[in-house]
Motif scaffolding. Structure first.
Motif, PDB file in Angstrom:
ATOM      1  N   PHE A  31     -21.006 -44.299   4.057  1.00  0.00           N
ATOM      2  CA  PHE A  31     -22.103 -43.539   3.473  1.00  0.00           C
ATOM      3  C   PHE A  31     -21.628 -42.129   3.126  1.00  0.00           C
ATOM      4  O   PHE A  31     -20.723 -41.607   3.764  1.00  0.00           O
ATOM      5  CB  PHE A  31     -23.293 -43.460   4.441  1.00  0.00           C
ATOM      6  N   ALA A  32     -22.260 -41.515   2.149  1.00  0.00           N
ATOM      7  CA  ALA A  32     -21.883 -40.158   1.743  1.00  0.00           C
ATOM      8  C   ALA A  32     -22.190 -39.149   2.844  1.00  0.00           C
ATOM      9  O   ALA A  32     -21.438 -38.208   3.055  1.00  0.00           O
ATOM     10  CB  ALA A  32     -22.611 -39.763   0.456  1.00  0.00           C
ATOM     11  N   ASN A  33     -23.308 -39.360   3.545  1.00  0.00           N
ATOM     12  CA  ASN A  33     -23.716 -38.451   4.614  1.00  0.00           C
ATOM     13  C   ASN A  33     -24.783 -39.136   5.461  1.00  0.00           C
ATOM     14  O   ASN A  33     -25.192 -40.268   5.166  1.00  0.00           O
ATOM     15  CB  ASN A  33     -24.218 -37.114   4.056  1.00  0.00           C
ATOM     16  N   SER A  34     -25.244 -38.454   6.490  1.00  0.00           N
ATOM     17  CA  SER A  34     -26.216 -39.072   7.399  1.00  0.00           C
ATOM     18  C   SER A  34     -27.580 -39.279   6.735  1.00  0.00           C
ATOM     19  O   SER A  34     -28.296 -40.210   7.090  1.00  0.00           O
ATOM     20  CB  SER A  34     -26.364 -38.265   8.680  1.00  0.00           C
ATOM     21  N   ASP A  35     -27.935 -38.430   5.775  1.00  0.00           N
ATOM     22  CA  ASP A  35     -29.206 -38.636   5.075  1.00  0.00           C
ATOM     23  C   ASP A  35     -29.216 -39.988   4.368  1.00  0.00           C
ATOM     24  O   ASP A  35     -30.211 -40.717   4.409  1.00  0.00           O
ATOM     25  CB  ASP A  35     -29.467 -37.524   4.062  1.00  0.00           C
ATOM     26  N   ARG A  36     -28.113 -40.322   3.719  1.00  0.00           N
ATOM     27  CA  ARG A  36     -28.001 -41.629   3.038  1.00  0.00           C
ATOM     28  C   ARG A  36     -28.032 -42.772   4.051  1.00  0.00           C
ATOM     29  O   ARG A  36     -28.634 -43.814   3.799  1.00  0.00           O
ATOM     30  CB  ARG A  36     -26.717 -41.704   2.220  1.00  0.00           C
ATOM     31  N   TYR A  37     -27.377 -42.562   5.167  1.00  0.00           N
ATOM     32  CA  TYR A  37     -27.365 -43.570   6.230  1.00  0.00           C
ATOM     33  C   TYR A  37     -28.799 -43.866   6.706  1.00  0.00           C
ATOM     34  O   TYR A  37     -29.235 -45.014   6.746  1.00  0.00           O
ATOM     35  CB  TYR A  37     -26.513 -43.068   7.393  1.00  0.00           C
ATOM     36  N   TRP A  38     -29.520 -42.804   7.087  1.00  0.00           N
ATOM     37  CA  TRP A  38     -30.886 -42.989   7.606  1.00  0.00           C
ATOM     38  C   TRP A  38     -31.817 -43.529   6.534  1.00  0.00           C
ATOM     39  O   TRP A  38     -32.714 -44.327   6.835  1.00  0.00           O
ATOM     40  CB  TRP A  38     -31.422 -41.683   8.188  1.00  0.00           C
ATOM     41  N   GLN A  39     -31.631 -43.130   5.278  1.00  0.00           N
ATOM     42  CA  GLN A  39     -32.468 -43.652   4.197  1.00  0.00           C
ATOM     43  C   GLN A  39     -32.234 -45.150   4.014  1.00  0.00           C
ATOM     44  O   GLN A  39     -33.161 -45.907   3.813  1.00  0.00           O
ATOM     45  CB  GLN A  39     -32.205 -42.908   2.882  1.00  0.00           C
ATOM     46  N   MET A  52     -23.581 -50.610  -0.043  1.00  0.00           N
ATOM     47  CA  MET A  52     -23.612 -51.183   1.297  1.00  0.00           C
ATOM     48  C   MET A  52     -24.428 -52.468   1.225  1.00  0.00           C
ATOM     49  O   MET A  52     -25.569 -52.465   0.805  1.00  0.00           O
ATOM     50  CB  MET A  52     -24.239 -50.163   2.238  1.00  0.00           C
ATOM     51  N   THR A  53     -23.811 -53.579   1.658  1.00  0.00           N
ATOM     52  CA  THR A  53     -24.506 -54.852   1.587  1.00  0.00           C
ATOM     53  C   THR A  53     -24.787 -55.455   2.954  1.00  0.00           C
ATOM     54  O   THR A  53     -25.432 -56.478   3.034  1.00  0.00           O
ATOM     55  CB  THR A  53     -23.691 -55.867   0.763  1.00  0.00           C
ATOM     56  N   VAL A  54     -24.306 -54.838   4.010  1.00  0.00           N
ATOM     57  CA  VAL A  54     -24.598 -55.319   5.360  1.00  0.00           C
ATOM     58  C   VAL A  54     -25.208 -54.182   6.168  1.00  0.00           C
ATOM     59  O   VAL A  54     -24.964 -53.009   5.871  1.00  0.00           O
ATOM     60  CB  VAL A  54     -23.328 -55.833   6.069  1.00  0.00           C
ATOM     61  N   PRO A  55     -26.001 -54.504   7.158  1.00  0.00           N
ATOM     62  CA  PRO A  55     -26.594 -53.418   7.953  1.00  0.00           C
ATOM     63  C   PRO A  55     -25.517 -52.593   8.637  1.00  0.00           C
ATOM     64  O   PRO A  55     -24.524 -53.137   9.117  1.00  0.00           O
ATOM     65  CB  PRO A  55     -27.440 -54.149   8.993  1.00  0.00           C
ATOM     66  N   PRO A  56     -25.697 -51.289   8.675  1.00  0.00           N
ATOM     67  CA  PRO A  56     -24.753 -50.453   9.401  1.00  0.00           C
ATOM     68  C   PRO A  56     -24.808 -50.736  10.898  1.00  0.00           C
ATOM     69  O   PRO A  56     -25.803 -51.238  11.409  1.00  0.00           O
ATOM     70  CB  PRO A  56     -25.203 -49.029   9.106  1.00  0.00           C
ATOM     71  N   ASP A  57     -23.749 -50.414  11.574  1.00  0.00           N
ATOM     72  CA  ASP A  57     -23.657 -50.613  13.018  1.00  0.00           C
ATOM     73  C   ASP A  57     -24.214 -49.364  13.709  1.00  0.00           C
ATOM     74  O   ASP A  57     -23.542 -48.338  13.804  1.00  0.00           O
ATOM     75  CB  ASP A  57     -22.200 -50.843  13.397  1.00  0.00           C
TER      76      ASP A  57
END
Length: 58
Positions: free
Chosen positions: A38-46, A1-6
């Protein structure tokens, strides 16, 4: 991921998956995170935490 998630899209998709889809909040957040690559929400929040702490893309 190279840009901030929405974050707004994440929250909206998670809410829809939870309330309309009948998923638990944790499962709904996983669905929302996966929709953004992302693989899951843990990866997203990390990813977001790393971004905030380091002030750059992880």
């Amino acid at each position: 991921m190279t840009v901030p998630p929405d974050i707004e899209a994440f929250e909206e998709r998670a809410a829809i998956a939870e309330f309309d889809g009948g998923l638990s909040r944790a499962d709904a957040e996983d669905v929302a995170a996966q929709a953004q690559g992302f693989a899951n929400s843990d990866r997203y929040w990390q990813w977001l935490a790393d971004y905030v702490v380091n002030r750059r893309y992880p």
